[in-house]
Write a protein that holds these residues in place. Structure first.
Motif, PDB file in Angstrom:
ATOM      1  N   THR A 167       0.817  -1.005   0.036  1.00 38.39           N
ATOM      2  CA  THR A 167      -0.045   0.104   0.050  1.00 38.39           C
ATOM      3  C   THR A 167       0.848   1.159   0.011  1.00 38.39           C
ATOM      4  OG1 THR A 167      -1.971  -1.127   1.266  1.00 38.39           O
ATOM      5  CG2 THR A 167      -1.884   1.072   1.310  1.00 38.39           C
ATOM      6  N   ASP A 168       0.934   1.893  -1.096  1.00 34.91           N
ATOM      7  CA  ASP A 168       1.906   3.065  -1.288  1.00 34.91           C
ATOM      8  C   ASP A 168       1.072   4.218  -1.470  1.00 34.91           C
ATOM      9  OD1 ASP A 168       1.080   2.342  -3.732  1.00 34.91           O
ATOM     10  OD2 ASP A 168       3.081   2.622  -4.776  1.00 34.91           O
ATOM     11  N   VAL A 169       0.010   4.348  -1.222  1.00 39.57           N
ATOM     12  CA  VAL A 169      -0.686   5.795  -1.232  1.00 39.57           C
ATOM     13  C   VAL A 169      -1.704   5.707  -0.008  1.00 39.57           C
ATOM     14  CG1 VAL A 169      -2.375   5.010  -3.153  1.00 39.57           C
ATOM     15  CG2 VAL A 169      -2.212   7.529  -2.236  1.00 39.57           C
TER      16      VAL A 169
ATOM     17  N   LYS B 263       1.747  -2.980  -6.345  1.00 40.97           N
ATOM     18  CA  LYS B 263       1.498  -1.516  -5.436  1.00 40.97           C
ATOM     19  C   LYS B 263       0.358  -0.978  -6.089  1.00 40.97           C
ATOM     20  CE  LYS B 263       6.221  -0.693  -6.678  1.00 40.97           C
ATOM     21  NZ  LYS B 263       7.249   0.237  -7.292  1.00 40.97           N
ATOM     22  N   ALA B 264      -0.394  -0.310  -5.122  1.00 41.15           N
ATOM     23  CA  ALA B 264      -1.733   0.240  -5.185  1.00 41.15           C
ATOM     24  C   ALA B 264      -1.625   1.510  -6.210  1.00 41.15           C
ATOM     25  CB  ALA B 264      -2.083   0.987  -3.934  1.00 41.15           C
ATOM     26  N   THR B 265      -0.439   1.993  -6.300  1.00 40.82           N
ATOM     27  CA  THR B 265      -0.397   3.298  -7.304  1.00 40.82           C
ATOM     28  C   THR B 265      -0.301   2.764  -8.687  1.00 40.82           C
ATOM     29  OG1 THR B 265       2.027   3.430  -7.037  1.00 40.82           O
ATOM     30  CG2 THR B 265       0.454   4.862  -5.550  1.00 40.82           C
ATOM     31  N   ASP B 266       0.355   1.285  -8.861  1.00 40.70           N
ATOM     32  CA  ASP B 266       0.139   1.035 -10.270  1.00 40.70           C
ATOM     33  C   ASP B 266      -0.846   0.101 -10.922  1.00 40.70           C
ATOM     34  OD1 ASP B 266       2.859   1.489 -10.502  1.00 40.70           O
ATOM     35  OD2 ASP B 266       3.600  -0.464  -9.837  1.00 40.70           O
ATOM     36  N   ALA B 267      -1.910   0.104  -9.858  1.00 42.00           N
ATOM     37  CA  ALA B 267      -3.496  -0.447 -10.172  1.00 42.00           C
ATOM     38  C   ALA B 267      -4.455   0.341 -10.284  1.00 42.00           C
ATOM     39  CB  ALA B 267      -3.776  -1.594  -8.945  1.00 42.00           C
ATOM     40  N   VAL B 268      -4.191   1.684 -10.322  1.00 39.79           N
ATOM     41  CA  VAL B 268      -5.140   2.774 -10.267  1.00 39.79           C
ATOM     42  C   VAL B 268      -6.313   2.495 -11.689  1.00 39.79           C
ATOM     43  CG1 VAL B 268      -5.764   5.149 -10.682  1.00 39.79           C
ATOM     44  CG2 VAL B 268      -3.936   4.433  -9.182  1.00 39.79           C
ATOM     45  N   PRO B 269      -5.935   2.084 -12.903  1.00 36.83           N
ATOM     46  CA  PRO B 269      -6.766   1.776 -13.838  1.00 36.83           C
ATOM     47  C   PRO B 269      -7.761   0.794 -13.288  1.00 36.83           C
ATOM     48  CG  PRO B 269      -4.653   2.249 -14.783  1.00 36.83           C
ATOM     49  CD  PRO B 269      -4.318   2.032 -13.262  1.00 36.83           C
ATOM     50  N   GLU B 270      -7.213  -0.259 -12.844  1.00 38.28           N
ATOM     51  CA  GLU B 270      -8.109  -1.591 -12.269  1.00 38.28           C
ATOM     52  C   GLU B 270      -9.169  -0.965 -11.187  1.00 38.28           C
ATOM     53  OE1 GLU B 270      -4.839  -1.523 -12.574  1.00 38.28           O
ATOM     54  OE2 GLU B 270      -4.292  -3.289 -13.942  1.00 38.28           O
ATOM     55  N   ILE B 271      -8.326  -0.061 -10.352  1.00 40.95           N
ATOM     56  CA  ILE B 271      -9.257   0.258  -9.349  1.00 40.95           C
ATOM     57  C   ILE B 271     -10.349   1.132  -9.733  1.00 40.95           C
ATOM     58  CG2 ILE B 271      -9.251   1.954  -7.298  1.00 40.95           C
ATOM     59  CD1 ILE B 271      -6.074   0.949  -6.758  1.00 40.95           C
TER      60      ILE B 271
ATOM     61  N   GLY C 291      -8.067  12.332  -7.816  1.00 39.87           N
ATOM     62  CA  GLY C 291      -8.548  11.583  -6.438  1.00 39.87           C
ATOM     63  C   GLY C 291      -7.422  10.613  -6.355  1.00 39.87           C
ATOM     64  N   ARG C 292      -7.833   9.801  -5.116  1.00 45.26           N
ATOM     65  CA  ARG C 292      -6.904   8.546  -5.013  1.00 45.26           C
ATOM     66  C   ARG C 292      -7.848   7.474  -4.545  1.00 45.26           C
ATOM     67  NH1 ARG C 292      -5.816   8.100   0.951  1.00 45.26           N
ATOM     68  NH2 ARG C 292      -6.326  10.175   1.990  1.00 45.26           N
ATOM     69  N   PRO C 293      -7.336   6.281  -4.584  1.00 46.41           N
ATOM     70  CA  PRO C 293      -8.104   5.103  -4.056  1.00 46.41           C
ATOM     71  C   PRO C 293      -8.157   5.173  -2.590  1.00 46.41           C
ATOM     72  CG  PRO C 293      -6.192   4.409  -5.243  1.00 46.41           C
ATOM     73  CD  PRO C 293      -5.828   5.895  -5.025  1.00 46.41           C
ATOM     74  N   GLY C 294      -9.412   4.578  -2.062  1.00 46.80           N
ATOM     75  CA  GLY C 294      -9.586   4.245  -0.692  1.00 46.80           C
ATOM     76  C   GLY C 294      -8.684   3.076  -0.493  1.00 46.80           C
ATOM     77  N   TRP C 295      -8.748   2.842   0.970  1.00 47.93           N
ATOM     78  CA  TRP C 295      -7.846   1.876   1.245  1.00 47.93           C
ATOM     79  C   TRP C 295      -8.125   0.163   0.813  1.00 47.93           C
ATOM     80  CZ3 TRP C 295      -7.723  -0.654   6.763  1.00 47.93           C
ATOM     81  CH2 TRP C 295      -6.697  -1.596   6.791  1.00 47.93           C
ATOM     82  N   HIS C 296      -9.536   0.036   1.028  1.00 50.92           N
ATOM     83  CA  HIS C 296     -10.038  -1.443   0.836  1.00 50.92           C
ATOM     84  C   HIS C 296      -9.962  -1.850  -0.761  1.00 50.92           C
ATOM     85  CE1 HIS C 296     -10.833  -0.579   4.830  1.00 50.92           C
ATOM     86  NE2 HIS C 296     -11.914   0.361   4.795  1.00 50.92           N
TER      87      HIS C 296
END
Length: 430
Positions: free
Chosen positions: A66-68, A108-116, A193-198
């Motif tokens: 989790t990097d954000v 890493k979460a930041t690499d998965a933003v499109p999927e998120i 914005g940015r992703p929530g944690w879950h």
RNA sequence: GGCGCCUUGGCCGAGUGGUUAGGCACAGGUCUGCAAAACCUGGUACACCGGUUCGACUCCGGUAGGCGCCUCCA
């Protein structure tokens, strides 16, 4: 192979090999040096993956980072991305130094933003989530199964601090609009914005494995709300998500859970440097994965003493000579196949040591990253020469000189032991 | 207030309805110039109170104490 499943509160039988066993384990939020408690799910995941492979499964381990996150923003205003990158490197180094190898993937979460973003979009479309002023929230009231993982009853969940944007106080953020002071952001249909944690874990796990997979692991403190929410998100899209949920017990320090927020944490780095990686692994091996472990110097001393005992055993058994020794798989398999009972396995290792089953012992220790205790370090020539001079002094009954030389050997980082066989001494690295 | 877990001999820590867990530490011994290592010997523990049972540390109920989650957390 059976494992305790939090979801059913009972043992789950895994399908027979070679069926795939896909494991997703929650990793740390990276904003400082990871503490020794963070190492527990890492070690468990690696051991379990490797054991499943030995048992014939096609096992893969995905361990996220989790990097954000708010913590990162708070810890490094204006340079959160740099801190996250740096702390990620620390984590990889520190866990790498445990000598177990690495998970198959470390997304890493930041690499998965499109999927998120895609995941959240589907939740919004299907009415399970709603955007408000740049945020997006998951609608807990629409999920009749909410609470089935943690046993929490939605009507009893304590109210969090009021957030007027939420329809219901129990709803949780999938997407958070950028706030002042936050130095990273991503575009989305709902604004920057940015992703929530879950949501990151639902998205990354499904990106790696698809809508259902075998095992989801993490610390016991993640059951609620983190894993409950992951399950809710994926279930809302009709996905099974994880079949078995494993939750390791916490490390305790001074009777409390070790955690960064309590400030009672000790870093992996520190513990490995102080006690050695083998002692750390044996420390974990000696307690069942679901139980809490009290962390203390005394317990590490005990672990280290056992490492030394195994090491001494191999000193005497001339490693490499394994003729005539079959490996006693049958003594270990039932134990580890039954909810991965490593403490009982450790007892078997000690029994093998007593019975001088060194081939089995070397193999089994190797499974747990402890193969190094079976390796004998060769002393450098100058230390060997000191030992030879000491041997001569002893035969001349010049014990003063002999003790002085022993001190020199000690200062060089070696221990000299007198033995009957040639060459009359043995050098052991301290 | 809700959900869940735990309580084993000095310390760590498995397990089982009736048979030795194991380790570490400690004591004595063998060996040794001394030491280290190794080996031998040495403790029948399971929070408390009831109940079920021929028999419970192990099942059920209660009491006490401790822990985790319900807020970021492995």
């Amino acid at each position: 192979m059976r494992l305790y499943n939090t979801l059913t509160r009972g043992l789950a039988e895994l399908p027979d090999p070679p069926g795939p066993i896909r494991m997703y384990f929650c990793g740390p939020t990276v904003y400082q040096r990871a503490h020794i408690g963070n190492a527990r799910p890492f070690v468990l995941g690696m051991w379990l993956r490797d054991w499943l492979r030995f048992r014939g499964y096609t096992a893969t381990l995905v361990h996220n980072i989790t990097d954000v996150n708010d913590k990162i923003y708070d810890a490094a205003p204006g340079r959160s991305a740099e801190l996250a990158a740096e702390a990620t490197e620390w984590y990889l180094q520190d866990t790498g130094d445990l000598g177990l190898g690495m998970p198959d993937e470390l997304p890493k979460a930041t690499d998965a933003v499109p999927e998120i973003v895609d995941f959240i979009g589907k939740l919004v479309e299907s009415g399970h989530a709603y955007p408000v002023e740049g945020d997006v929230y998951f609608r807990v009231a629409g999920d009749s199964g909410y609470g089935r993982l943690s046993g929490q009853r939605p009507d009893q969940v304590e109210e969090q601090e009021p957030n007027p944007l939420k329809e219901d106080p129990r709803d949780f953020a999938l997407w958070k609009a950028t706030k002042p002071g936050e130095d990273t952001s991503w575009d989305s249909p709902w604004g920057k914005g940015r992703p929530g944690w879950h949501i990151e874990c639902s998205a990354m796990a499904e990106a790696a494995f698809g809508p259902s997979f075998e095992i989801h692991g993490g610390g016991l403190d993640l059951v609620f709300p983190h894993h409950e929410n992951e399950l809710a998100q994926s279930s809302a899209l009709g996905h099974e998500f994880a079949h078995v949920w494993t939750h390791n017990g916490m490390l305790e320090f001074g009777g409390e859970k070790m955690s960064k927020s309590l400030g009672n944490d000790v870093s992996i780095r520190n513990v490995v440097d102080t006690w050695g990686r083998e002692a750390v692994l044996l420390f974990f091996l000696g307690t069942h994965w679901r139980k809490p472990i009290p962390f203390s110097d005394e317990v590490l001393v005990q672990a280290q003493a056992q490492v030394d005992a195994f090491r001494n055993f191999f000193l005497d058994e001339r490693p490499g000579d394994e003729e005539g020794q079959a490996i006693l798989y049958d003594e270990l398999i039932p134990i580890l196949d039954d909810d991965f009972n490593t403490p009982e396995a450790l007892a078997v290792f000690h029994a093998w040591r007593d019975r001088e089953e060194w081939a089995s012992l070397r193999w089994a220790l190797g499974l747990f990253g402890l193969g190094s205790v079976a390796e004998i370090a060769e002393a450098p020539d100058e230390v060997v020469q000191l030992a030879e001079r000491r041997r001569e002094a002893r035969s001349a009954k010049d014990f003063g000189e002999a003790d002085r030389l022993r001190g020199e050997i000690d200062a060089a980082g070696w221990e000299v032991r007198d033995v009957a066989e040639d060459p009359g001494f043995r050098l052991v690295r301290k």
